[in-house]
Write a protein that holds these residues in place. Structure first.
Motif, mmCIF file in Angstrom:
data_model
loop_
_atom_site.group_PDB
_atom_site.id
_atom_site.type_symbol
_atom_site.label_atom_id
_atom_site.label_comp_id
_atom_site.label_asym_id
_atom_site.label_seq_id
_atom_site.Cartn_x
_atom_site.Cartn_y
_atom_site.Cartn_z
ATOM 1 N N ARG A 107 32.515 10.346 66.454
ATOM 2 C CA ARG A 107 32.497 9.078 67.181
ATOM 3 C C ARG A 107 32.812 7.908 66.236
ATOM 4 O O ARG A 107 33.465 6.938 66.605
ATOM 5 C CB ARG A 107 31.104 8.911 67.805
ATOM 6 C CG ARG A 107 30.885 7.639 68.567
ATOM 7 C CD ARG A 107 29.466 7.624 69.104
ATOM 8 N NE ARG A 107 29.222 6.437 69.905
ATOM 9 C CZ ARG A 107 28.080 6.197 70.534
ATOM 10 N NH1 ARG A 107 27.095 7.058 70.476
ATOM 11 N NH2 ARG A 107 27.926 5.086 71.233
ATOM 12 N N ASN A 154 18.490 5.815 63.020
ATOM 13 C CA ASN A 154 18.806 6.796 64.072
ATOM 14 C C ASN A 154 20.308 7.063 64.202
ATOM 15 O O ASN A 154 20.720 8.102 64.698
ATOM 16 C CB ASN A 154 18.210 6.370 65.414
ATOM 17 C CG ASN A 154 18.779 5.070 65.915
ATOM 18 O OD1 ASN A 154 19.255 4.251 65.126
ATOM 19 N ND2 ASN A 154 18.747 4.848 67.204
ATOM 20 N N TYR A 155 21.109 6.093 63.766
ATOM 21 C CA TYR A 155 22.564 6.283 63.675
ATOM 22 C C TYR A 155 22.995 5.723 62.323
ATOM 23 O O TYR A 155 23.712 4.727 62.261
ATOM 24 C CB TYR A 155 23.302 5.530 64.787
ATOM 25 C CG TYR A 155 23.371 6.251 66.108
ATOM 26 C CD1 TYR A 155 24.344 7.218 66.342
ATOM 27 C CD2 TYR A 155 22.479 5.956 67.138
ATOM 28 C CE1 TYR A 155 24.417 7.876 67.571
ATOM 29 C CE2 TYR A 155 22.548 6.604 68.362
ATOM 30 C CZ TYR A 155 23.518 7.565 68.563
ATOM 31 O OH TYR A 155 23.599 8.208 69.771
ATOM 32 N N GLU A 159 26.155 3.471 63.514
ATOM 33 C CA GLU A 159 25.838 2.071 63.804
ATOM 34 C C GLU A 159 26.014 1.185 62.569
ATOM 35 O O GLU A 159 26.338 0.015 62.695
ATOM 36 C CB GLU A 159 24.432 1.947 64.395
ATOM 37 C CG GLU A 159 24.403 2.549 65.786
ATOM 38 C CD GLU A 159 23.388 1.936 66.706
ATOM 39 O OE1 GLU A 159 22.203 1.941 66.353
ATOM 40 O OE2 GLU A 159 23.764 1.469 67.783
ATOM 41 N N CYS A 286 17.803 3.136 70.729
ATOM 42 C CA CYS A 286 17.461 1.867 71.369
ATOM 43 C C CYS A 286 17.804 1.931 72.853
ATOM 44 O O CYS A 286 17.195 1.259 73.674
ATOM 45 C CB CYS A 286 18.162 0.699 70.682
ATOM 46 S SG CYS A 286 19.938 0.761 70.816
ATOM 47 N N THR A 287 18.769 2.776 73.216
ATOM 48 C CA THR A 287 19.181 2.881 74.617
ATOM 49 C C THR A 287 18.352 3.904 75.402
ATOM 50 O O THR A 287 18.629 4.129 76.583
ATOM 51 C CB THR A 287 20.666 3.295 74.698
ATOM 52 O OG1 THR A 287 20.847 4.425 73.846
ATOM 53 C CG2 THR A 287 21.600 2.187 74.291
ATOM 54 N N GLN A 443 23.066 4.372 77.984
ATOM 55 C CA GLN A 443 23.733 4.739 76.729
ATOM 56 C C GLN A 443 24.591 3.577 76.241
ATOM 57 O O GLN A 443 24.892 2.667 77.006
ATOM 58 C CB GLN A 443 24.589 5.982 76.905
ATOM 59 C CG GLN A 443 25.668 5.824 77.967
ATOM 60 C CD GLN A 443 26.609 7.016 78.035
ATOM 61 O OE1 GLN A 443 26.216 8.127 77.789
ATOM 62 N NE2 GLN A 443 27.864 6.759 78.363
ATOM 63 N N ARG A 444 25.006 3.677 74.985
ATOM 64 C CA ARG A 444 25.824 2.619 74.384
ATOM 65 C C ARG A 444 27.294 2.835 74.700
ATOM 66 O O ARG A 444 28.035 1.918 74.964
ATOM 67 C CB ARG A 444 25.587 2.637 72.874
ATOM 68 C CG ARG A 444 26.398 1.671 72.077
ATOM 69 C CD ARG A 444 25.843 1.604 70.678
ATOM 70 N NE ARG A 444 25.489 2.909 70.154
ATOM 71 C CZ ARG A 444 26.013 3.441 69.045
ATOM 72 N NH1 ARG A 444 26.905 2.773 68.348
ATOM 73 N NH2 ARG A 444 25.622 4.627 68.616
ATOM 74 N N GLY A 445 27.721 4.083 74.637
ATOM 75 C CA GLY A 445 29.147 4.374 74.753
ATOM 76 C C GLY A 445 29.668 4.343 76.160
ATOM 77 O O GLY A 445 28.891 4.169 77.095
ATOM 78 N N PHE A 451 28.559 -3.729 74.358
ATOM 79 C CA PHE A 451 27.189 -3.263 74.122
ATOM 80 C C PHE A 451 26.387 -4.451 73.631
ATOM 81 O O PHE A 451 26.610 -4.967 72.539
ATOM 82 C CB PHE A 451 27.192 -2.131 73.086
ATOM 83 C CG PHE A 451 25.799 -1.720 72.676
ATOM 84 C CD1 PHE A 451 24.902 -1.259 73.630
ATOM 85 C CD2 PHE A 451 25.390 -1.787 71.365
ATOM 86 C CE1 PHE A 451 23.608 -0.887 73.267
ATOM 87 C CE2 PHE A 451 24.103 -1.418 70.989
ATOM 88 C CZ PHE A 451 23.221 -0.967 71.948
HETATM 89 O O1 G3H Z 1 19.756 3.178 68.997
HETATM 90 C C1 G3H Z 1 20.569 2.623 69.695
HETATM 91 C C2 G3H Z 1 21.915 3.174 69.837
HETATM 92 O O2 G3H Z 1 22.808 2.107 69.998
HETATM 93 C C3 G3H Z 1 22.017 4.157 70.950
HETATM 94 O O3 G3H Z 1 23.303 4.623 71.089
HETATM 95 O O4 G3H Z 1 23.290 5.288 73.480
HETATM 96 O O5 G3H Z 1 25.059 6.085 71.946
HETATM 97 O O6 G3H Z 1 22.749 6.954 71.744
HETATM 98 P P1 G3H Z 1 23.605 5.801 72.111
#
Ligand code: G3H
Length: 482
Positions: A107, A154-155, A159, A286-287, A443-445, A451
Motif C-alpha cells: 500500500r 500501528n502503521y 502512515e 484510529c479508524t 477505514q482510511r483507504g 482522510f
Molecule cells: O490508525 C489509523 C489508520 O489511519 C487506519 O488506517 O483504516 O487503513 O486501517 P486503516
C-alpha cells in the motif's frame, strides 16, 4: 541518516525488543539497537535540514519538478527491493499479521506511485495562466520549508510515509522520527533515502520526544508539524514552538468511530463488518469501530452471534495461518484494557463472550461489554485495543446527540436497508463526521479519497491528492497587460 550520511553511531543506544516471543515464557528477542540521541545531536540534524532548504535557495526546493520526480522514482524502485526485510520487522516489532504486513508495504509503494502521478497532474495544472482585469497570473505550488514528521506505531511504515513522501516531493526538507514501536523497520530503507535524494533533504532522529523533538520545535525553525498519533503529543509539541502562527499543522489524531446497527440491518453482513471493524490489528487503528450502538429490537440476536464470532477468532503469531489476533506491542496495553473492563463491570456492564478478558503477558482476549453507559471509561476513552463496548438504543436521535457531543468526528458505519430512513440520517451524519460508511466498516483507504476528521480527530486532510496541497503553498507570478 543526517545530511546525506549514514552515521556510524558511537553514542548511547536504546535496545529494541520484539513484540513476539519465541518461547512459552514470553522472553522477548533483542532485535537491534537505535541511537538514543540528545538535544545537541537533534539540533545538528535540524541544521542539516535547514542548510539543505537554505531559505528557499537550496538545490532541492529550487529543483525542476521532473528532477524531483526522478529522485522519488529512484527511491521507490530501491524501496521495493527491501519488501521482505521491512515485512519481517513489521511482524516482529509490532506483531502485525503476515498478510497485513505485506499489505502495509504494498500500500505504501502504491501511495508513493500515486503521489508521483498526482504531482505530475498538479504541476501540469499549475502551468496554466489565469487572467483577470488585465492581470496575468502564473500560479505555482511551492514548498513550505522544514517539516518535522512523526508517525504512529500501528502503521509505522505506511502512515509515516503518508506524511513524509508528499512533504519531500513538494520541495520541503524533512526530519522524521520513527515510531517507538516499528523503529527498526526504517533501517533497511535508509540507504535508499541516502542514494535517492540530495544531502539534508531527508534526516532521521531517534530518542525520546522531549529530548529530541521538543528542542527542534523550540528552535522556531520548523514550518510544518506533521504527526499521526495522539493529540496529547501533538499539543505538547505545538506548545514548544515560539511562533505558533507560523506553524502549519497536518495531524491525524484519535477517533471513537461508532457502528450503528438499525433494526432492519442485514445481521450477517453487520456482524462480519463489525468484527473486522473492531478487531483488525487487535483494534489498534484510529479508524477502528470503537463503540457499537445496537437497536434494542435486535440486540439479543446480534449480541449472541457477535459474541460467538469474537470467541471463534484465532490468536497466534503473525506468520501463523488464518490468525486474527496477535500480541500487542505496547507492554502496558493488556493492563489498561483490563482496567477498562473492570471499570465497566463495576458500573453494571457484563462481558458477554466466554473468552473475553483472558489475559496473558502481552495479550488480552477481546471482551464484548454490554450494556455500556456514558459514565464508563470505555465509553469515554479511545481504547485503541481489544475491547468492544456495545450500547443499546431505542431512538436514533439519542445516538445523533451522542455523536454530536463527542470530542471526535472521524467516521461512522451505518447498517440498515431502508433507503428512505437512511437518506436523512446520512445527511445529518456527514455534518458530524467526515465519512459515512454504508453497510461497511470504517477505514482510511483507498488512499486517493480524503482522510480527515472533525474536532479532535484531525487537522488537515491526508489523501494522495490533499497531502500534496497540505505540504505546499500556492504562489504566483503576476504581470500586467501593458
Ligand atoms: O490508525 C489509523 C489508520 O489511519 C487506519 O488506517 O483504516 O487503513 O486501517 P486503516
Amino acid at each position: 541518516l543526517n545530511d546525506g550520511k549514514l552515521i556510524d553511531w558511537n553514542g548511547k543506544t536504546d535496545e529494541v525488543f520484539s513484540t513476539i516471543s519465541s518461547s512459552e515464557d514470553y522472553q522477548k528477542t533483542l532485535l537491534g539497537t537505535v541511537p538514543h540521541m540528545d538535544k545537541e545531536t537533534a539540533l545538528e540534524v535540524l541544521e542539516s535540514a535547514c542548510h539543505a532548504f537554505d531559505k528557499g535557495k537550496g538545490l532541492w526546493p529550487t529543483m525542476k519538478v521532473a528532477e524531483r520526480i526522478a529522485c522519488m522514482e529512484n527511491f521507490v524502485s530501491k524501496m521495493k527491493l527491501q519488501r521482505e526485510a521491512v515485512v519481517k520487522y513489521l511482524m516482529w516489532e509490532i506483531g502485525k499479521s503476515m498478510p497485513d504486513s505485506y499489505k502495509e508495504f504494498d500500500r505504501t509503494v502504491e501511495y508513493i506511485e500515486d503521489t508521483i502521478e498526482d504531482y505530475k497532474d498538479l504541476d501540469r495544472d499549475s502551468a496554466k495562466f489565469s487572467k483577470k482585469d488585465g492581470v496575468y497570473a502564473h500560479i505555482r505550488r511551492g514548498p513550505l520549508g522544514i517539516v518535522l514528521c512523526l508517525g504512529p506505531y500501528n502503521y509505522p511504515l505506511n502512515e509515516t510515509f503518508a506524511l513524509l513522501i508528499p512533504a519531500i516531493i513538494m520541495g520541503n526538507t524533512v526530519i522524521f522520527k520513527p515510531a517507538k514501536h516499528g523503529v527498526l523497520l526504517i533501517s533497511p530503507l535508509l540507504e535508499a533515502f541516502k542514494e535517492s535524494f540530495p544531502a539534508g533533504v531527508v534526516n532521521v532522529i531517534y530518542g525520546r520526544g522531549r529530548e529530541v523533538a521538543a528542542p527542534i520545535m523550540q528552535s522556531g525553525r520548523i514550518d510544518v508539524l506533521a504527526l499521526i498519533g495522539n493529540s496529547k503529543s501533538a499539543i505538547a509539541l505545538q506548545d514548544q514552538h515560539p511562533y505558533k502562527n507560523r506553524l502549519r499543522l497536518v495531524l491525524g489524531l484519535e477517533a471513537k468511530n461508532p457502528g450503528i446497527i438499525l433494526p432492519d440491518a442485514d445481521l450477517d453482513l453487520a456482524i462480519s463488518e463489525c468484527i473486522s471493524g473492531t478487531l483488525s490489528f487487535n483494534g489498534q487503528r484510529c479508524t477502528a469501530l470503537k463503540i457499537l450502538y445496537v437497536h434494542e429490537s435486535i440486540q439479543e440476536e446480534f449480541l449472541k452471534r457477535f459474541a460467538e464470532k469474537v470467541d471463534s477468532l484465532k490468536f497466534g503469531n503473525p506468520w501463523d495461518e488464518n490468525v486474527n489476533l496477535t500480541p500487542l506491542p505496547e507492554p502496558e496495553k493488556p493492563a489498561y484494557i483490563q482496567g477498562l473492563i473492570e471499570d465497566a463491570q463495576q458500573k453494571g456492564a457484563k462481558i458477554i463472550n466466554k473468552k473475553g478478558g483472558e489475559i496473558s503477558e502481552n495479550f488480552i482476549f477481546p471482551a464484548v461489554l454490554f450494556p455500556v453507559t456514558k459514565d464508563m471509561n470505555v465509553y469515554q476513552e479511545e481504547q485503541f485495543g481489544p475491547v468492544i463496548p456495545v450500547k443499546p438504543f431505542s431512538e436514533i436521535e439519542e445516538i445523533l446527540e451522542e455523536i454530536a457531543d463527542s470530542n471526535y468526528g472521524q467516521q461512522v458505519s451505518l447498517f440498515g436497508k431502508d433507503i428512505c430512513e437512511l437518506a436523512p440520517l446520512i445527511d445529518t451524519l456527514v455534518n458530524l463526521v467526515c465519512r459515512v460508511n454504508l453497510n461497511s466498516s470504517c477505514q482510511r483507504g483507498p488512499d486517493v479519497f480524503p482522510f480527515t476528521g472533525r474536532k479532535d480527530s484531525a487537522v488537515g486532510t491526508l489523501s494522495v491528492h490533499d497531502a500534496l496541497r497540505s505540504f505546499s503553498i500556492r504562489t504566483f507570478v503576476a504581470s500586467k497587460d501593458n
